[in-house]
Design a protein around this motif. Structure first.
Motif, short mmCIF file in Angstrom:
data_model
loop_
_atom_site.label_atom_id
_atom_site.label_comp_id
_atom_site.label_asym_id
_atom_site.label_seq_id
_atom_site.Cartn_x
_atom_site.Cartn_y
_atom_site.Cartn_z
N ASP A 164 -1.82 -9.82 -7.80
CA ASP A 164 -0.59 -9.03 -7.68
C ASP A 164 0.61 -9.80 -8.25
OD1 ASP A 164 1.37 -7.23 -7.00
OD2 ASP A 164 1.27 -7.60 -4.84
N ASP A 184 -5.97 -8.73 -3.82
CA ASP A 184 -5.32 -7.43 -3.61
C ASP A 184 -4.62 -6.98 -4.89
OD1 ASP A 184 -6.14 -7.33 -1.04
OD2 ASP A 184 -4.21 -7.92 -0.16
N VAL A 185 -4.62 -5.72 -5.14
CA VAL A 185 -4.04 -5.04 -6.31
C VAL A 185 -4.95 -5.20 -7.54
CG1 VAL A 185 -2.07 -4.75 -7.86
CG2 VAL A 185 -1.67 -5.31 -5.45
N LEU A 199 -4.53 -6.55 -10.66
CA LEU A 199 -3.89 -6.02 -11.87
C LEU A 199 -4.63 -6.42 -13.15
CD1 LEU A 199 -1.38 -4.36 -12.79
CD2 LEU A 199 -0.21 -6.55 -13.15
#
Ligand SMILES: C[S@@+](CC[C@H](N)C(=O)[O-])C[C@H]1O[C@@H](n2cnc3c(N)ncnc32)[C@H](O)[C@@H]1O
Length: 362
Positions: free
Chosen positions: A264, A320-321, A323
């Motif tokens: 993230d 998390d995320v 990207l």
């Protein structure tokens, strides 16, 4: 109506040229292990010290078995890393190669690059599985050669450039560091950059952080070995680091070769904006890359796209995320990340063949 495809005409010369190029690359693949072997067994250091040597001499001095020293020397000679004199049957490590293979302070130092590459390749099966499932594979899940190799690969470049050219390229930062500033080095790994900065600017206070606890333990050991006292380290993610009790007012936040590894990076950018002083500077050191794929189709880009596939993108996807910026994100995508985090000023301030240095300001 049926359509019959024309038989493809094979150009035999092109085919054989491709096959022989691939043979060279198989040799190069094995050479990554041979370089790590030579580095760990002290072969390069021994040859640098003693000059032209026979396999028996190298084996005796390094206390290794002669057949290994002999075959290793022959592989190194075939690859052009050492020269071989059939008259004397001795092998020589040329002075330029000796510098690149044995001096960890030289910007040309190579063993760390091979060590992180070999450590990364070692985990290929995990990446094959992850590519099928879409899962990630975290930095912390790799073997130690990845972490130590990373430190040994990047430190020579930081040693050569950070204090002499990268810090002075940032607007007003050197003066602040000389007077006494508060600095966060986020995603610091083994703390190579943190310690170089702390040694150069004794009036300033440095806080290194990384989500990988083992790396932070090593960074603490490295700082103790170096005898620097204006630095401390903490285990924390880039989205949460504080470092000091109220954890704000940082004059400089630095990220060395880690933004693209994060799941993230935009969340990290927002957090940096929260903790940085209004006149502070965010220094982002990223792998050298252009914005377009075609800008990066060169030897450095090839190595970095390889690391991106096997190491950095799986690291991002493990968080998390997820990207997955990629190791060759390029300045335009990095700018998008800093803007989304609330930074309004963005400048590319320095470049080396391996790194681009970016200054982002609130
Ligand atoms: C390529 S290494 C660079 C390490 C160090 N900055 C250097 O230049 O030697 C990337 C580092 O980013 C760290 N990292 C990855 N994701 C992170 C996150 N979300 N928060 C903090 N550190 C992170 C890894 O643990 C690793 O130490």
């Amino acid at each position: 109506m049926s359509i019959t495809a024309e038989p493809t005409q094979i150009d035999t010369d092109k085919l054989m040229s491709f096959v022989f190029r691939a043979v060279d690359e198989v040799g190069a693949t094995l050479n990554a292990a041979l370089v790590v072997m030579g580095d760990k067994l002290g072969y390069y250091r021994d040859l640098a010290e003693h000059g032209p040597s026979t396999p028996a001499q190298l084996a005796e001095r390094t206390q290794t078995a002669e057949p290994y020293a002999r075959e290793w020397l022959n592989a190194q000679a075939a690859g052009g890393y050492v020269t071989y004199d059939p008259g004397t049957k001795r092998y020589t490590l040329p002075a330029e190669h000796a510098l690149a293979m044995t001096d960890p302070d030289s910007p040309a130092f190579l063993p760390g690059f091979f060590q992180i590459a070999l450590g990364t390749v070692h985990d290929t099966q995990h990446i094959v599985d992850a590519a099928r499932s879409g899962a990630g594979f975290g930095w912390h899940e790799h073997e130690t050669d990845v972490h130590v190799g990373c430190e040994r690969f990047f430190r020579p470049s930081y040693h050569a450039n950070l204090i002499e050219s990268w810090i002075p390229a940032l607007d007003g930062v050197r003066e602040k560091l000389e007077r006494g500033a508060l600095v966060a080095d986020v995603g610091c790994g083994h703390g190579a950059s943190t310690i170089l900065l702390a040694e150069a600017f004794p009036n300033s206070t440095f806080v290194g952080s990384d989500y990988h606890a083992e790396s932070i333990t090593t960074a603490q050991d490295r700082a103790a070995e170096a005898g620097v006292h204006n630095v401390r380290f903490e285990v924390a993610s880039a989205q949460e680091f504080r470092g000091i009790p109220d954890g704000t007012g940082y004059d400089l936040v630095a990220m060395f070769d880690c933004l693209h590894d994060m799941g993230d990076p935009v969340g990290a950018a927002r957090h940096v904006r929260e903790v940085i002083a209004d006149d502070g500077t965010w220094m982002i050191v990223e792998p050298m890359a252009g914005d377009r794929v075609e800008d990066n189709l060169n030897p450095v880009g090839r190595a970095y796209y390889g690391f991106s596939t096997l190491l950095c993108t799986p690291s991002s996807l493990s968080q998390d995320v997820g990207l997955a910026l990629g190791t060759q994100a390029g300045p335009a995508r990095i700018r998008d990340v800093t803007s989304a985090g609330g930074f309004t000023q963005f400048r590319s301030v320095a470049e080396t063949p391996f790194n681009r240095v970016i200054e982002a300001r609130p």
